[in-house]
Design a protein around this motif. Structure first.
Motif: not given
Ligand SMILES: Nc1ncnc2c1ncn2[C@@H]1O[C@H](COP(=O)(O)OP(=O)(O)OP(=O)(O)O)[C@@H](O)[C@H]1O
Ligand SMILES: [Mg+2]
Length: 252
Positions: A12, A61-62, A90, A92, A177-178
């Protein structure tokens, strides 16, 4: 449709540290690059009635391969001779500047937080080193990404970018997530969901589809990433095609 498989899972932070792998630029003749071209063709087929000029690939998801697929899709799009802008939204987990080895002191957030009346893309957009492909890195991380991405200024930026480029491809965060992707998805002409083989849970993918529908996003379908091939060595790849994900009867 399904994309390549490289075997290594759960890396990841690899792209965060080193950038995404631009297989389509480095190995344009590989079967994997061919898969990205097929994805491009399929998106074009769906754009016959309503032209698609702004597009994002998201996932539940990530670390499901969004940035890798997004960047390689942008490369194969640019290879057709169209003028493409790749945008890192993105805010973040931004990586575009790492992928293309660019300065990230100015970028999308500079445009979104500026009070200037007009949006001057010239100053901030950078060449990628790949013909026809320009890049807008994220810029410094703001405290309020969702607010910035959902702003009128973001809408105005996309409009200005559409006028200058044939295609604008946006790297975005995951859905679950966000809220960032939800807030910009209805500003975009189309969204594609990346589903990672063996990683994305069915419930997660369904929830992501629900959220995109709530946001009135134009969800074109899904890309199955990391599909094991049947026996070919090295970079295997599989092919399948999913259109209208979520139309299996029990979605909302
Ligand atoms: N098909 C694949 N086979 C093997 N590894 C892959 C594949 N697709 C992506 N990866 C790897 O998985 C990791 C995550 O990929 P990537 O950064 O593109 O995902 P992401 O969804 O954008 O992640 P994030 O949520 O952090 O933005 C990277 O190390 C990438 O090289
Ligand atoms: Mg990413």
């Amino acid at each position: 449709m399904s994309l390549f498989h490289r075997g290594n899972k759960n890396q990841s932070n690899a792209t965060i540290n080193n950038g995404a792998q631009l297989i389509a630029a480095v190995h344009p003749k590989s079967p994997i690059s061919e898969q990205f071209r097929t994805l491009r063709t399929n998106i074009n087929f769906m754009a016959i009635d309503n032209p698609i000029k702004t597009l994002a690939l998201t996932s539940a998801n990530v670390s499901e391969g969004k940035s890798t697929v997004t960047d390689n899709l942008a490369v194969v799009w640019a290879q057709t001779g169209q003028k493409v802008l790749l945008v890192d939204a993105d805010l973040r987990r931004s990586i575009l500047h790492r992928t293309f080895d660019l300065d990230n002191r100015e970028g999308l957030t500079t445009i979104l937080t500026s009070h200037a009346r007009t949006i001057d893309l010239n100053k901030i957009i950078q060449p990628s080193g790949i013909e026809n492909l320009s890049v807008l890195p994220s810029g410094p991380t703001p405290p309020n990404p969702a607010e910035l991405l959902g702003s009128q200024r973001m809408k105005d930026f996309l409009k200005a970018a559409k006028e200058r480029y044939d295609m604008v491809i946006v790297d975005v965060p995951p859905m679950l997530e966000v809220t960032d992707t939800q807030v910009i998805s209805h500003y975009l002409d189309a969204v594609v969901l990346v589903v990672k083989q063996g990683q994305t849970q069915k419930l997660g993918a369904k929830r992501a589809v629900e959220l995109l529908k709530l946001a009135h996003a134009n969800l074109l379908g899904y890309v199955m990433n990391d599909v094991p091939s049947d026996g070919s060595a090295g970079y295997g790849y599989g092919y399948g095609y999913g259109y209208g994900y979520g139309n299996d009867g029990d979605d909302k």
